[in-house]
Write a protein that holds these residues in place. Structure first.
Motif, PDB file in Angstrom:
ATOM      1  N   LYS A 222     135.038   2.077  -2.723  1.00  0.00           N
ATOM      2  CA  LYS A 222     135.637   0.728  -2.873  1.00  0.00           C
ATOM      3  C   LYS A 222     134.675  -0.373  -2.449  1.00  0.00           C
ATOM      4  CE  LYS A 222     140.467   1.471  -3.208  1.00  0.00           C
ATOM      5  NZ  LYS A 222     140.563   2.949  -3.045  1.00  0.00           N
ATOM      6  N   ASP A 223     133.804  -0.080  -1.464  1.00  0.00           N
ATOM      7  CA  ASP A 223     132.931  -1.133  -0.936  1.00  0.00           C
ATOM      8  C   ASP A 223     131.625  -1.272  -1.730  1.00  0.00           C
ATOM      9  OD1 ASP A 223     131.671   1.200  -0.193  1.00  0.00           O
ATOM     10  OD2 ASP A 223     131.178   0.515   1.831  1.00  0.00           O
ATOM     11  N   PHE A 224     131.415  -0.434  -2.762  1.00  0.00           N
ATOM     12  CA  PHE A 224     130.153  -0.524  -3.510  1.00  0.00           C
ATOM     13  C   PHE A 224     130.131  -1.789  -4.366  1.00  0.00           C
ATOM     14  CE2 PHE A 224     127.829   0.015  -7.479  1.00  0.00           C
ATOM     15  CZ  PHE A 224     126.549   0.187  -6.978  1.00  0.00           C
ATOM     16  N   GLU A 225     129.031  -2.523  -4.277  1.00  0.00           N
ATOM     17  CA  GLU A 225     128.935  -3.745  -5.084  1.00  0.00           C
ATOM     18  C   GLU A 225     127.912  -3.623  -6.198  1.00  0.00           C
ATOM     19  OE1 GLU A 225     128.512  -6.982  -2.379  1.00  0.00           O
ATOM     20  OE2 GLU A 225     130.600  -6.759  -1.711  1.00  0.00           O
ATOM     21  N   SER A 226     126.646  -3.425  -5.825  1.00  0.00           N
ATOM     22  CA  SER A 226     125.634  -3.294  -6.884  1.00  0.00           C
ATOM     23  C   SER A 226     124.437  -2.491  -6.366  1.00  0.00           C
ATOM     24  CB  SER A 226     125.178  -4.673  -7.357  1.00  0.00           C
ATOM     25  OG  SER A 226     124.587  -5.359  -6.286  1.00  0.00           O
ATOM     26  N   LEU A 227     123.636  -2.017  -7.295  1.00  0.00           N
ATOM     27  CA  LEU A 227     122.466  -1.209  -6.936  1.00  0.00           C
ATOM     28  C   LEU A 227     121.319  -2.122  -6.533  1.00  0.00           C
ATOM     29  CD1 LEU A 227     122.394   1.440  -9.814  1.00  0.00           C
ATOM     30  CD2 LEU A 227     122.980   1.846  -7.415  1.00  0.00           C
ATOM     31  N   SER A 228     120.517  -1.662  -5.573  1.00  0.00           N
ATOM     32  CA  SER A 228     119.310  -2.422  -5.219  1.00  0.00           C
ATOM     33  C   SER A 228     118.302  -2.243  -6.362  1.00  0.00           C
ATOM     34  CB  SER A 228     118.729  -1.893  -3.911  1.00  0.00           C
ATOM     35  OG  SER A 228     118.525  -0.501  -4.012  1.00  0.00           O
ATOM     36  N   SER A 229     117.419  -3.229  -6.530  1.00  0.00           N
ATOM     37  CA  SER A 229     116.448  -3.070  -7.623  1.00  0.00           C
ATOM     38  C   SER A 229     115.281  -2.194  -7.138  1.00  0.00           C
ATOM     39  CB  SER A 229     115.965  -4.419  -8.133  1.00  0.00           C
ATOM     40  OG  SER A 229     115.364  -5.122  -7.091  1.00  0.00           O
ATOM     41  N   ILE A 230     114.693  -1.453  -8.045  1.00  0.00           N
ATOM     42  CA  ILE A 230     113.555  -0.589  -7.717  1.00  0.00           C
ATOM     43  C   ILE A 230     112.432  -0.886  -8.704  1.00  0.00           C
ATOM     44  CG2 ILE A 230     114.759   1.304  -6.538  1.00  0.00           C
ATOM     45  CD1 ILE A 230     115.049   2.748  -9.126  1.00  0.00           C
ATOM     46  N   ASP A 231     111.253  -0.375  -8.397  1.00  0.00           N
ATOM     47  CA  ASP A 231     110.085  -0.673  -9.230  1.00  0.00           C
ATOM     48  C   ASP A 231     110.150   0.150 -10.527  1.00  0.00           C
ATOM     49  OD1 ASP A 231     107.679  -1.123 -10.401  1.00  0.00           O
ATOM     50  OD2 ASP A 231     106.462  -0.383  -8.736  1.00  0.00           O
ATOM     51  N   ASP A 232     110.345  -0.537 -11.652  1.00  0.00           N
ATOM     52  CA  ASP A 232     110.467   0.148 -12.942  1.00  0.00           C
ATOM     53  C   ASP A 232     109.258  -0.075 -13.830  1.00  0.00           C
ATOM     54  OD1 ASP A 232     112.844   1.538 -12.741  1.00  0.00           O
ATOM     55  OD2 ASP A 232     114.056  -0.223 -13.193  1.00  0.00           O
ATOM     56  N   GLU A 233     108.103  -0.266 -13.219  1.00  0.00           N
ATOM     57  CA  GLU A 233     106.909  -0.577 -14.014  1.00  0.00           C
ATOM     58  C   GLU A 233     106.645   0.486 -15.090  1.00  0.00           C
ATOM     59  OE1 GLU A 233     103.331  -0.977 -11.714  1.00  0.00           O
ATOM     60  OE2 GLU A 233     102.138  -1.205 -13.558  1.00  0.00           O
ATOM     61  N   PHE A 234     106.642   1.763 -14.696  1.00  0.00           N
ATOM     62  CA  PHE A 234     106.334   2.824 -15.666  1.00  0.00           C
ATOM     63  C   PHE A 234     107.445   2.997 -16.696  1.00  0.00           C
ATOM     64  CE2 PHE A 234     103.561   4.275 -12.119  1.00  0.00           C
ATOM     65  CZ  PHE A 234     102.369   4.083 -12.791  1.00  0.00           C
ATOM     66  N   GLU A 235     108.677   2.918 -16.206  1.00  0.00           N
ATOM     67  CA  GLU A 235     109.821   3.070 -17.118  1.00  0.00           C
ATOM     68  C   GLU A 235     109.799   1.955 -18.169  1.00  0.00           C
ATOM     69  OE1 GLU A 235     109.860   3.281 -13.898  1.00  0.00           O
ATOM     70  OE2 GLU A 235     110.901   5.130 -13.341  1.00  0.00           O
ATOM     71  N   ASN A 236     109.533   0.741 -17.705  1.00  0.00           N
ATOM     72  CA  ASN A 236     109.522  -0.397 -18.637  1.00  0.00           C
ATOM     73  C   ASN A 236     108.346  -0.320 -19.607  1.00  0.00           C
ATOM     74  OD1 ASN A 236     111.854  -1.457 -17.624  1.00  0.00           O
ATOM     75  ND2 ASN A 236     110.814  -2.749 -16.117  1.00  0.00           N
ATOM     76  N   LEU A 237     107.220   0.199 -19.107  1.00  0.00           N
ATOM     77  CA  LEU A 237     106.057   0.351 -19.985  1.00  0.00           C
ATOM     78  C   LEU A 237     106.381   1.349 -21.112  1.00  0.00           C
ATOM     79  CD1 LEU A 237     103.067  -0.417 -20.388  1.00  0.00           C
ATOM     80  CD2 LEU A 237     102.459   1.573 -19.010  1.00  0.00           C
ATOM     81  N   ALA A 238     107.000   2.476 -20.732  1.00  0.00           N
ATOM     82  CA  ALA A 238     107.393   3.482 -21.740  1.00  0.00           C
ATOM     83  C   ALA A 238     108.387   2.873 -22.725  1.00  0.00           C
ATOM     84  CB  ALA A 238     108.011   4.697 -21.052  1.00  0.00           C
ATOM     85  N   HIS A 239     109.356   2.152 -22.200  1.00  0.00           N
ATOM     86  CA  HIS A 239     110.391   1.535 -23.029  1.00  0.00           C
ATOM     87  C   HIS A 239     109.788   0.518 -24.002  1.00  0.00           C
ATOM     88  CE1 HIS A 239     113.393  -1.626 -23.858  1.00  0.00           C
ATOM     89  NE2 HIS A 239     114.245  -0.624 -23.924  1.00  0.00           N
ATOM     90  N   ASP A 240     109.003  -0.407 -23.450  1.00  0.00           N
ATOM     91  CA  ASP A 240     108.483  -1.502 -24.279  1.00  0.00           C
ATOM     92  C   ASP A 240     107.496  -0.985 -25.331  1.00  0.00           C
ATOM     93  OD1 ASP A 240     109.999  -2.979 -22.606  1.00  0.00           O
ATOM     94  OD2 ASP A 240     108.337  -3.913 -21.512  1.00  0.00           O
ATOM     95  N   THR A 241     106.669   0.007 -24.928  1.00  0.00           N
ATOM     96  CA  THR A 241     105.706   0.574 -25.879  1.00  0.00           C
ATOM     97  C   THR A 241     106.433   1.198 -27.065  1.00  0.00           C
ATOM     98  OG1 THR A 241     104.281   1.098 -24.025  1.00  0.00           O
ATOM     99  CG2 THR A 241     103.750   2.177 -26.097  1.00  0.00           C
ATOM    100  N   MET A 242     107.497   1.953 -26.759  1.00  0.00           N
ATOM    101  CA  MET A 242     108.237   2.622 -27.831  1.00  0.00           C
ATOM    102  C   MET A 242     108.969   1.605 -28.714  1.00  0.00           C
ATOM    103  SD  MET A 242     107.522   5.705 -27.851  1.00  0.00           S
ATOM    104  CE  MET A 242     108.690   6.348 -29.032  1.00  0.00           C
ATOM    105  N   VAL A 243     109.576   0.598 -28.104  1.00  0.00           N
ATOM    106  CA  VAL A 243     110.284  -0.413 -28.913  1.00  0.00           C
ATOM    107  C   VAL A 243     109.296  -1.063 -29.880  1.00  0.00           C
ATOM    108  CG1 VAL A 243     111.470  -2.649 -28.887  1.00  0.00           C
ATOM    109  CG2 VAL A 243     112.129  -0.892 -27.244  1.00  0.00           C
ATOM    110  N   LYS A 244     108.121  -1.415 -29.363  1.00  0.00           N
ATOM    111  CA  LYS A 244     107.126  -2.084 -30.213  1.00  0.00           C
ATOM    112  C   LYS A 244     106.699  -1.183 -31.359  1.00  0.00           C
ATOM    113  CE  LYS A 244     104.960  -5.119 -27.180  1.00  0.00           C
ATOM    114  NZ  LYS A 244     104.130  -4.894 -26.035  1.00  0.00           N
ATOM    115  N   ARG A 245     106.425   0.100 -31.028  1.00  0.00           N
ATOM    116  CA  ARG A 245     105.981   1.038 -32.065  1.00  0.00           C
ATOM    117  C   ARG A 245     107.024   1.237 -33.150  1.00  0.00           C
ATOM    118  NH1 ARG A 245     102.713   5.974 -29.357  1.00  0.00           N
ATOM    119  NH2 ARG A 245     101.148   4.563 -28.556  1.00  0.00           N
TER     120      ARG A 245
END
Ligand code: GLN
Length: 248
Positions: A222-245
């Motif tokens: 019940k007390d959970f609000e939101s997730l803390s942010s973490i470093d997604d540099e590699f995940e975003n690189l994989a994501h963005d590269t694939m979207v572009k391709r």
């Protein structure tokens, strides 16, 4: 400390094109935030108590594996799965796993496999397979910093159609998705998320992984609000590269 129990259903039979990576992504994204995540493998003949889990994962499987698990699925685990869906349990189901939450799958060579009927959707096989990298867009993930695009890989002969109460997961930007006709991909019903995307889906789409973790934590604490942010540099690189391709 928050804790999530994740169930991987039929990991030995439903695990195509790296689908297990979804389990690893969920586990690691919890761990990096100090959230404990336990994974249980449940297969044919194993007792399945849906209440013991916070997220249930079903990967993809070819027609052959889908037929192999049919008996155990319908007769041993079906009632548990249907009740869990009704009771808002969080599910992620990919391709073959997505199809078997629906009512039936008519294979391209005319066999009709009865499935769970947990969601009002059905699948009809075509001779031509829908294969390739694809991109779709999820409105519920869009925010000021993210356009909601999801990238993945699809390979299926089944064409899936949704009943009125089941909403699509996203809109196709490039690729086939549910059936190659209506421009939609995947399904959402209550807390059940379905997609044709292998590849695997969550490691290179961290926003979707976090969405699933968040709704599971909200259900449990019940007390959970939101997730803390973490470093997604590699995940975003994989994501963005694939979207572009894929989208050129
Ligand atoms: N057997 C299903 C189909 O071909 C699912 C395949 C898969 O999970 N990739 O439509």
């Amino acid at each position: 400390m928050y804790e999530l129990n994740i169930c991987h259903l039929y990991p030995d039979l439903l695990n195509l094109y790296g689908d297990r990576g979804n389990i690893i992504a969920l586990k690691m994204r919890c761990k990096w935030r100090g959230i404990n995540a336990n994974v249980s493998d449940i297969s044919i003949g194993d007792k399945f108590d849906a209440e013991a889990y916070d997220i249930i994962f079903l990967g993809g499987g070819q027609d052959y594996e889908q037929e192999m698990i049919q008996n155990d699925l319908l007769n041993e685990k079906g009632e548990e799965i249907r009740n869990a869906v009704k009771n808002d349990k969080v599910f992620l189901a990919i391709c073959g796993g997505y199809q078997l939450l629906g009512s039936y799958y008519k294979t391209w060579d005319g066999k009709e496999i009865h499935f769970l009927n947990a969601l009002n959707l059905w699948t009809v096989g075509g001779k031509e397979r829908m294969i390739g990298n694809f991109v779709f867009e999820c409105d519920f993930l869009k925010n000021d910093n993210y356009d909601g695009k999801i990238v993945g890989f699809e390979n299926h002969s089944g064409r899936t159609y949704l009943g009125p109460e089941v909403k699509p997961l996203g809109k196709i930007v490039k690729g086939y998705g549910n059936n190659g006709e209506d421009g939609f991909e995947g399904a959402i019903y209550k807390n059940v998320y379905c997609s044709y995307s292998h590849g695997s889906l969550l490691p290179k789409n961290p926003a979707l992984a976090d969405h699933l973790i968040s709704i599971a934590l909200k259900q449990k604490y019940k007390d959970f609000e939101s997730l803390s942010s973490i470093d997604d540099e590699f995940e975003n690189l994989a994501h963005d590269t694939m979207v572009k391709r894929i989208t050129g």
